[in-house]
Write a protein that holds these residues in place. Sequence first.
Motif, PDB file in Angstrom:
ATOM      1  N   MET A   1       0.844  -1.192   0.000  1.00 56.21           N
ATOM      2  CA  MET A   1       0.000   0.000   0.000  1.00 56.21           C
ATOM      3  C   MET A   1       0.877   1.239   0.000  1.00 56.21           C
ATOM      4  SD  MET A   1      -1.374   0.463   3.955  1.00 56.21           S
ATOM      5  CE  MET A   1      -1.640   2.190   4.285  1.00 56.21           C
ATOM      6  N   SER A   2       0.402   2.286  -0.677  1.00 56.92           N
ATOM      7  CA  SER A   2       1.185   3.514  -0.645  1.00 56.92           C
ATOM      8  C   SER A   2       0.825   4.273   0.630  1.00 56.92           C
ATOM      9  CB  SER A   2       0.892   4.360  -1.882  1.00 56.92           C
ATOM     10  OG  SER A   2      -0.473   4.645  -1.917  1.00 56.92           O
ATOM     11  N   LEU A   3       1.800   4.935   1.169  1.00 51.21           N
ATOM     12  CA  LEU A   3       1.585   5.681   2.416  1.00 51.21           C
ATOM     13  C   LEU A   3       2.358   6.981   2.317  1.00 51.21           C
ATOM     14  CD1 LEU A   3       0.520   5.479   5.458  1.00 51.21           C
ATOM     15  CD2 LEU A   3       2.879   4.836   6.008  1.00 51.21           C
ATOM     16  N   GLU A   4       1.680   8.089   2.548  1.00 54.10           N
ATOM     17  CA  GLU A   4       2.374   9.373   2.571  1.00 54.10           C
ATOM     18  C   GLU A   4       2.749   9.696   4.016  1.00 54.10           C
ATOM     19  OE1 GLU A   4       1.491  12.169  -0.993  1.00 54.10           O
ATOM     20  OE2 GLU A   4      -0.337  11.902   0.190  1.00 54.10           O
ATOM     21  N   ILE A   5       3.951  10.181   4.169  1.00 49.97           N
ATOM     22  CA  ILE A   5       4.445  10.438   5.525  1.00 49.97           C
ATOM     23  C   ILE A   5       4.863  11.903   5.638  1.00 49.97           C
ATOM     24  CG2 ILE A   5       6.099   9.766   7.301  1.00 49.97           C
ATOM     25  CD1 ILE A   5       6.342   7.044   5.910  1.00 49.97           C
ATOM     26  N   LYS A   6       4.312  12.548   6.657  1.00 52.64           N
ATOM     27  CA  LYS A   6       4.638  13.965   6.890  1.00 52.64           C
ATOM     28  C   LYS A   6       5.328  14.102   8.243  1.00 52.64           C
ATOM     29  CE  LYS A   6       2.289  18.350   7.851  1.00 52.64           C
ATOM     30  NZ  LYS A   6       1.625  18.204   9.162  1.00 52.64           N
ATOM     31  N   ILE A   7       6.442  14.794   8.215  1.00 52.41           N
ATOM     32  CA  ILE A   7       7.121  15.154   9.459  1.00 52.41           C
ATOM     33  C   ILE A   7       6.841  16.634   9.671  1.00 52.41           C
ATOM     34  CG2 ILE A   7       9.304  15.205  10.730  1.00 52.41           C
ATOM     35  CD1 ILE A   7       8.586  12.357   9.844  1.00 52.41           C
ATOM     36  N   CYS A   8       6.213  16.946  10.780  1.00 53.70           N
ATOM     37  CA  CYS A   8       5.750  18.320  11.012  1.00 53.70           C
ATOM     38  C   CYS A   8       6.608  19.030  12.054  1.00 53.70           C
ATOM     39  CB  CYS A   8       4.289  18.278  11.482  1.00 53.70           C
ATOM     40  SG  CYS A   8       3.495  19.884  11.337  1.00 53.70           S
ATOM     41  N   GLY A   9       6.618  20.343  11.958  1.00 51.64           N
ATOM     42  CA  GLY A   9       7.288  21.139  12.992  1.00 51.64           C
ATOM     43  C   GLY A   9       8.797  21.139  12.853  1.00 51.64           C
ATOM     44  N   LEU A  10       9.284  21.075  11.615  1.00 51.68           N
ATOM     45  CA  LEU A  10      10.737  21.115  11.403  1.00 51.68           C
ATOM     46  C   LEU A  10      11.193  22.577  11.446  1.00 51.68           C
ATOM     47  CD1 LEU A  10      10.641  18.430   8.637  1.00 51.68           C
ATOM     48  CD2 LEU A  10      11.955  18.225  10.757  1.00 51.68           C
ATOM     49  N   SER A  11      12.304  22.802  12.109  1.00 45.52           N
ATOM     50  CA  SER A  11      12.723  24.198  12.261  1.00 45.52           C
ATOM     51  C   SER A  11      14.227  24.397  12.095  1.00 45.52           C
ATOM     52  CB  SER A  11      12.277  24.748  13.621  1.00 45.52           C
ATOM     53  OG  SER A  11      12.807  23.959  14.655  1.00 45.52           O
ATOM     54  N   THR A  12      14.949  23.316  11.809  1.00 50.76           N
ATOM     55  CA  THR A  12      16.398  23.461  11.586  1.00 50.76           C
ATOM     56  C   THR A  12      16.796  22.720  10.309  1.00 50.76           C
ATOM     57  OG1 THR A  12      17.052  21.435  12.745  1.00 50.76           O
ATOM     58  CG2 THR A  12      16.809  23.427  14.098  1.00 50.76           C
ATOM     59  N   ALA A  13      17.918  23.158   9.734  1.00 54.84           N
ATOM     60  CA  ALA A  13      18.405  22.504   8.509  1.00 54.84           C
ATOM     61  C   ALA A  13      18.763  21.046   8.791  1.00 54.84           C
ATOM     62  CB  ALA A  13      19.624  23.262   7.977  1.00 54.84           C
ATOM     63  N   GLU A  14      19.354  20.792   9.949  1.00 51.13           N
ATOM     64  CA  GLU A  14      19.797  19.428  10.260  1.00 51.13           C
ATOM     65  C   GLU A  14      18.617  18.447  10.315  1.00 51.13           C
ATOM     66  OE1 GLU A  14      20.840  18.727  14.270  1.00 51.13           O
ATOM     67  OE2 GLU A  14      21.758  16.777  13.852  1.00 51.13           O
ATOM     68  N   THR A  15      17.557  18.843  11.000  1.00 50.62           N
ATOM     69  CA  THR A  15      16.428  17.917  11.138  1.00 50.62           C
ATOM     70  C   THR A  15      15.607  17.855   9.846  1.00 50.62           C
ATOM     71  OG1 THR A  15      15.147  19.655  12.231  1.00 50.62           O
ATOM     72  CG2 THR A  15      16.319  18.085  13.643  1.00 50.62           C
ATOM     73  N   LEU A  16      15.570  18.955   9.121  1.00 53.27           N
ATOM     74  CA  LEU A  16      14.911  18.919   7.812  1.00 53.27           C
ATOM     75  C   LEU A  16      15.643  17.922   6.910  1.00 53.27           C
ATOM     76  CD1 LEU A  16      12.863  20.071   5.721  1.00 53.27           C
ATOM     77  CD2 LEU A  16      14.601  21.769   5.153  1.00 53.27           C
ATOM     78  N   GLU A  17      16.973  17.976   6.904  1.00 58.67           N
ATOM     79  CA  GLU A  17      17.758  17.043   6.082  1.00 58.67           C
ATOM     80  C   GLU A  17      17.523  15.603   6.528  1.00 58.67           C
ATOM     81  OE1 GLU A  17      19.303  17.297   3.316  1.00 58.67           O
ATOM     82  OE2 GLU A  17      19.262  19.470   3.137  1.00 58.67           O
ATOM     83  N   ALA A  18      17.370  15.392   7.822  1.00 58.89           N
ATOM     84  CA  ALA A  18      17.107  14.022   8.301  1.00 58.89           C
ATOM     85  C   ALA A  18      15.793  13.522   7.725  1.00 58.89           C
ATOM     86  CB  ALA A  18      17.074  13.994   9.830  1.00 58.89           C
ATOM     87  N   ALA A  19      14.783  14.374   7.725  1.00 61.02           N
ATOM     88  CA  ALA A  19      13.475  13.978   7.197  1.00 61.02           C
ATOM     89  C   ALA A  19      13.543  13.737   5.688  1.00 61.02           C
ATOM     90  CB  ALA A  19      12.439  15.055   7.516  1.00 61.02           C
TER      91      ALA A  19
END
Length: 244
Positions: free
Chosen positions: A1-19
Amino acid sequence: MSLEIKICGLSTAETLEAALGAGADMVGMVFFAPSPRHVDLAVAAGLGARARGRAQIVALTVDADDATLAAIVDALRPDMLQLHGREAPARVAAIRARFGLPVMKALGIATQDDLAALPAYEAVADRLLLDAKPPRGAVLPGGNGVAFDWNLLAGLDLARPYMLSGGLDPENVAGAVRLIHPPGVDVSSGVERGPGIKDPFRIEAFLRAARGAAKEAGASRPNGTEPAGKTPMPPSPARETSPS
Ligand SMILES: O=C(O)c1ccccc1NCC(=O)[C@H](O)[C@H](O)COP(=O)(O)O
Protein backbone atom coordinates in the motif's frame (compact mmCIF):
# COMPACT_ATOMS: atom_id res chain seq x y z
CA MET A 1 0.00 0.00 0.00
CA SER A 2 1.19 3.51 -0.64
CA LEU A 3 1.58 5.68 2.42
CA GLU A 4 2.37 9.37 2.57
CA ILE A 5 4.45 10.44 5.52
CA LYS A 6 4.64 13.96 6.89
CA ILE A 7 7.12 15.15 9.46
CA CYS A 8 5.75 18.32 11.01
CA GLY A 9 7.29 21.14 12.99
CA LEU A 10 10.74 21.11 11.40
CA SER A 11 12.72 24.20 12.26
CA THR A 12 16.40 23.46 11.59
CA ALA A 13 18.41 22.50 8.51
CA GLU A 14 19.80 19.43 10.26
CA THR A 15 16.43 17.92 11.14
CA LEU A 16 14.91 18.92 7.81
CA GLU A 17 17.76 17.04 6.08
CA ALA A 18 17.11 14.02 8.30
CA ALA A 19 13.47 13.98 7.20
CA LEU A 20 14.29 14.50 3.52
CA GLY A 21 17.14 12.01 3.57
CA ALA A 22 14.92 9.34 5.11
CA GLY A 23 12.28 9.88 2.45
CA ALA A 24 9.55 12.02 4.00
CA ASP A 25 6.86 12.90 1.48
CA MET A 26 5.88 16.11 3.25
CA VAL A 27 7.72 18.44 5.59
CA GLY A 28 5.73 20.85 7.73
CA MET A 29 6.69 24.23 9.13
CA VAL A 30 4.64 25.75 11.94
CA PHE A 31 3.66 29.42 11.89
CA PHE A 32 2.09 29.85 15.31
CA ALA A 33 3.99 32.05 17.74
CA PRO A 34 3.07 30.18 20.97
CA SER A 35 4.53 26.94 19.58
CA PRO A 36 8.10 25.84 20.38
CA ARG A 37 8.20 24.82 16.70
CA HIS A 38 7.30 28.26 15.35
CA VAL A 39 9.56 29.50 12.56
CA ASP A 40 9.88 33.09 11.45
CA LEU A 41 9.65 34.01 7.79
CA ALA A 42 13.40 34.25 7.20
CA VAL A 43 14.09 30.82 8.67
CA ALA A 44 11.15 29.39 6.77
CA ALA A 45 12.46 30.79 3.48
CA GLY A 46 15.82 29.06 4.02
CA LEU A 47 14.21 25.75 4.94
CA GLY A 48 11.86 25.99 1.98
CA ALA A 49 14.73 26.55 -0.45
CA ARG A 50 16.45 23.46 0.92
CA ALA A 51 13.33 21.27 0.68
CA ARG A 52 11.92 22.42 -2.65
CA GLY A 53 11.48 19.57 -5.12
CA ARG A 54 12.52 16.96 -2.56
CA ALA A 55 9.27 16.76 -0.59
CA GLN A 56 6.04 18.69 -0.45
CA ILE A 57 6.42 21.77 1.70
CA VAL A 58 3.50 22.35 4.05
CA ALA A 59 2.85 25.65 5.83
CA LEU A 60 0.84 25.16 9.01
CA THR A 61 -1.24 28.05 10.28
CA VAL A 62 -3.93 28.56 12.92
CA ASP A 63 -6.85 30.83 12.02
CA ALA A 64 -4.50 33.08 10.08
CA ASP A 65 -5.84 36.11 8.22
CA ASP A 66 -5.15 36.70 4.54
CA ALA A 67 -2.27 39.12 5.12
CA THR A 68 -0.48 36.62 7.35
CA LEU A 69 -1.06 33.82 4.87
CA ALA A 70 0.20 35.99 2.02
CA ALA A 71 3.44 36.76 3.87
CA ILE A 72 3.98 33.05 4.59
CA VAL A 73 3.23 32.05 1.00
CA ASP A 74 5.64 34.68 -0.32
CA ALA A 75 8.46 33.65 2.03
CA LEU A 76 8.12 29.87 2.06
CA ARG A 77 6.43 29.19 -1.28
CA PRO A 78 4.71 26.12 0.15
CA ASP A 79 3.15 23.32 -1.88
CA MET A 80 0.25 23.08 0.54
CA LEU A 81 -1.42 25.00 3.35
CA GLN A 82 -2.40 23.15 6.53
CA LEU A 83 -5.20 24.87 8.43
CA HIS A 84 -5.07 23.84 12.06
CA GLY A 85 -7.48 26.25 13.68
CA ARG A 86 -11.24 26.59 13.76
CA GLU A 87 -11.54 27.52 10.08
CA ALA A 88 -15.12 26.87 8.88
CA PRO A 89 -15.65 25.12 5.52
CA ALA A 90 -16.35 28.46 3.80
CA ARG A 91 -13.05 29.89 5.08
CA VAL A 92 -11.19 26.79 3.86
CA ALA A 93 -12.74 27.22 0.42
CA ALA A 94 -11.90 30.94 0.40
CA ILE A 95 -8.25 30.33 1.32
CA ARG A 96 -7.91 27.64 -1.32
CA ALA A 97 -9.34 29.94 -3.97
CA ARG A 98 -7.36 33.01 -2.91
CA PHE A 99 -3.95 31.38 -2.74
CA GLY A 100 -4.34 28.73 -5.45
CA LEU A 101 -2.76 26.08 -3.27
CA PRO A 102 -4.02 22.70 -2.08
CA VAL A 103 -5.35 22.87 1.44
CA MET A 104 -5.22 20.24 4.17
CA LYS A 105 -7.75 20.86 6.95
CA ALA A 106 -6.96 19.46 10.39
CA LEU A 107 -9.89 18.17 12.41
CA GLY A 108 -9.88 16.98 16.01
CA ILE A 109 -11.35 13.54 16.63
CA ALA A 110 -12.35 12.18 20.01
CA THR A 111 -15.62 10.34 19.45
CA GLN A 112 -17.73 8.95 16.62
CA ASP A 113 -19.73 12.20 16.65
CA ASP A 114 -16.69 14.15 15.48
CA LEU A 115 -16.77 12.26 12.18
CA ALA A 116 -19.99 14.09 11.31
CA ALA A 117 -17.96 17.18 10.39
CA LEU A 118 -15.97 15.36 7.74
CA PRO A 119 -18.32 15.61 4.72
CA ALA A 120 -18.50 19.40 4.88
CA TYR A 121 -14.71 19.66 4.92
CA GLU A 122 -14.17 16.96 2.31
CA ALA A 123 -16.18 19.12 -0.06
CA VAL A 124 -13.76 22.05 0.20
CA ALA A 125 -10.34 20.67 1.23
CA ASP A 126 -7.88 18.63 -0.80
CA ARG A 127 -6.94 16.57 2.22
CA LEU A 128 -7.93 16.08 5.81
CA LEU A 129 -5.62 15.60 8.76
CA LEU A 130 -7.38 13.67 11.50
CA ASP A 131 -5.73 14.58 14.78
CA ALA A 132 -6.46 14.17 18.48
CA LYS A 133 -8.25 17.05 20.17
CA PRO A 134 -5.94 19.10 22.38
CA PRO A 135 -6.05 18.26 26.08
CA ARG A 136 -8.07 20.68 28.24
CA GLY A 137 -6.08 23.86 28.85
CA ALA A 138 -3.50 23.10 26.14
CA VAL A 139 -1.86 26.13 24.53
CA LEU A 140 -1.47 24.42 21.17
CA PRO A 141 -4.31 23.10 19.02
CA GLY A 142 -1.96 20.38 17.73
CA GLY A 143 1.46 18.92 18.35
CA ASN A 144 0.49 17.74 21.81
CA GLY A 145 1.59 14.11 21.47
CA VAL A 146 -1.79 12.68 22.37
CA ALA A 147 -3.56 9.96 20.41
CA PHE A 148 -7.24 9.27 19.86
CA ASP A 149 -8.93 5.91 19.38
CA TRP A 150 -7.76 4.88 15.92
CA ASN A 151 -10.55 2.29 15.74
CA LEU A 152 -12.93 5.20 15.07
CA LEU A 153 -11.40 5.42 11.59
CA ALA A 154 -11.58 1.73 10.72
CA GLY A 155 -13.36 1.36 7.39
CA LEU A 156 -13.59 5.12 6.92
CA ASP A 157 -14.45 5.81 3.28
CA LEU A 158 -13.54 9.36 2.34
CA ALA A 159 -13.42 10.98 -1.07
CA ARG A 160 -10.22 12.80 -0.11
CA PRO A 161 -7.00 11.34 1.24
CA TYR A 162 -6.49 11.78 4.95
CA MET A 163 -3.51 11.67 7.26
CA LEU A 164 -3.69 9.97 10.63
CA SER A 165 -2.12 12.17 13.28
CA GLY A 166 -1.81 12.62 17.03
CA GLY A 167 0.51 10.79 19.38
CA LEU A 168 2.23 8.75 16.69
CA ASP A 169 5.87 7.80 17.23
CA PRO A 170 8.42 5.29 15.92
CA GLU A 171 7.16 2.70 18.38
CA ASN A 172 3.43 2.78 17.57
CA VAL A 173 3.15 3.91 13.95
CA ALA A 174 3.44 0.41 12.48
CA GLY A 175 0.50 -0.75 14.61
CA ALA A 176 -1.59 2.18 13.46
CA VAL A 177 -0.79 1.51 9.79
CA ARG A 178 -1.62 -2.18 10.14
CA LEU A 179 -4.87 -1.42 11.97
CA ILE A 180 -6.49 1.18 9.75
CA HIS A 181 -4.40 1.41 6.56
CA PRO A 182 -4.47 5.22 6.46
CA PRO A 183 -3.46 6.95 3.21
CA GLY A 184 -0.99 9.02 5.25
CA VAL A 185 0.54 9.53 8.68
CA ASP A 186 1.81 12.69 10.35
CA VAL A 187 4.04 13.15 13.38
CA SER A 188 5.56 15.94 15.39
CA SER A 189 6.32 15.46 19.08
CA GLY A 190 6.83 11.70 18.71
CA VAL A 191 10.08 12.39 16.86
CA GLU A 192 11.39 14.95 19.36
CA ARG A 193 13.73 14.69 22.32
CA GLY A 194 12.23 17.75 23.99
CA PRO A 195 9.49 20.27 23.15
CA GLY A 196 10.23 21.52 19.65
CA ILE A 197 13.59 19.74 19.43
CA LYS A 198 13.45 17.19 16.65
CA ASP A 199 15.66 14.10 16.88
CA PRO A 200 17.15 12.94 13.55
CA PHE A 201 17.36 9.34 14.78
CA ARG A 202 13.70 9.27 15.76
CA ILE A 203 12.72 10.85 12.45
CA GLU A 204 14.56 8.09 10.59
CA ALA A 205 13.11 5.40 12.86
CA PHE A 206 9.58 6.74 12.29
CA LEU A 207 9.94 6.69 8.52
CA ARG A 208 11.45 3.20 8.58
CA ALA A 209 8.70 1.79 10.81
CA ALA A 210 5.89 3.41 8.85
CA ARG A 211 7.27 2.33 5.46
CA GLY A 212 7.88 -1.20 6.69
CA ALA A 213 4.30 -1.57 7.92
CA ALA A 214 2.90 -0.09 4.71
CA LYS A 215 4.93 -2.56 2.66
CA GLU A 216 3.65 -5.47 4.75
CA ALA A 217 0.07 -4.22 4.47
CA GLY A 218 0.48 -3.91 0.71
CA ALA A 219 1.68 -7.47 0.49
CA SER A 220 -1.40 -8.70 2.35
CA ARG A 221 -3.83 -6.60 0.31
CA PRO A 222 -5.55 -8.13 -2.76
CA ASN A 223 -4.26 -6.71 -6.08
CA GLY A 224 -5.81 -3.45 -7.13
CA THR A 225 -7.43 -2.57 -3.82
CA GLU A 226 -6.42 0.64 -2.13
CA PRO A 227 -7.18 2.15 1.25
CA ALA A 228 -9.81 4.83 1.68
CA GLY A 229 -9.20 8.31 0.40
CA LYS A 230 -7.51 7.60 -2.89
CA THR A 231 -9.95 9.53 -5.05
CA PRO A 232 -7.83 11.87 -7.18
CA MET A 233 -7.66 15.38 -5.81
CA PRO A 234 -9.38 18.12 -7.73
CA PRO A 235 -6.97 20.55 -9.37
CA SER A 236 -6.09 23.52 -7.23
CA PRO A 237 -7.83 26.62 -8.46
CA ALA A 238 -5.91 29.46 -10.01
CA ARG A 239 -5.50 32.34 -7.61
CA GLU A 240 -8.58 34.51 -7.46
CA THR A 241 -6.62 37.67 -6.94
CA SER A 242 -3.02 38.45 -6.27
CA PRO A 243 -2.72 38.23 -2.47
CA SER A 244 -1.06 41.21 -0.91
O1 LIG B 1 3.11 21.29 16.29
C1 LIG B 1 2.74 22.40 16.73
O2 LIG B 1 3.43 23.06 17.51
C2 LIG B 1 1.41 22.92 16.32
C3 LIG B 1 1.02 24.18 16.76
C4 LIG B 1 -0.20 24.70 16.42
C5 LIG B 1 -1.06 23.98 15.65
C6 LIG B 1 -0.71 22.71 15.19
C7 LIG B 1 0.52 22.17 15.52
N1 LIG B 1 0.88 20.92 15.08
C8 LIG B 1 0.05 20.22 14.16
C9 LIG B 1 0.55 18.98 13.52
O3 LIG B 1 0.36 18.78 12.32
C10 LIG B 1 1.11 17.90 14.35
O4 LIG B 1 1.99 17.16 13.57
C11 LIG B 1 -0.06 17.02 14.80
O5 LIG B 1 -0.90 17.75 15.64
C12 LIG B 1 0.46 15.80 15.57
O6 LIG B 1 1.23 16.20 16.64
P1 LIG B 1 1.87 15.12 17.62
O7 LIG B 1 0.76 14.50 18.39
O8 LIG B 1 2.79 15.90 18.46
O9 LIG B 1 2.58 14.14 16.74
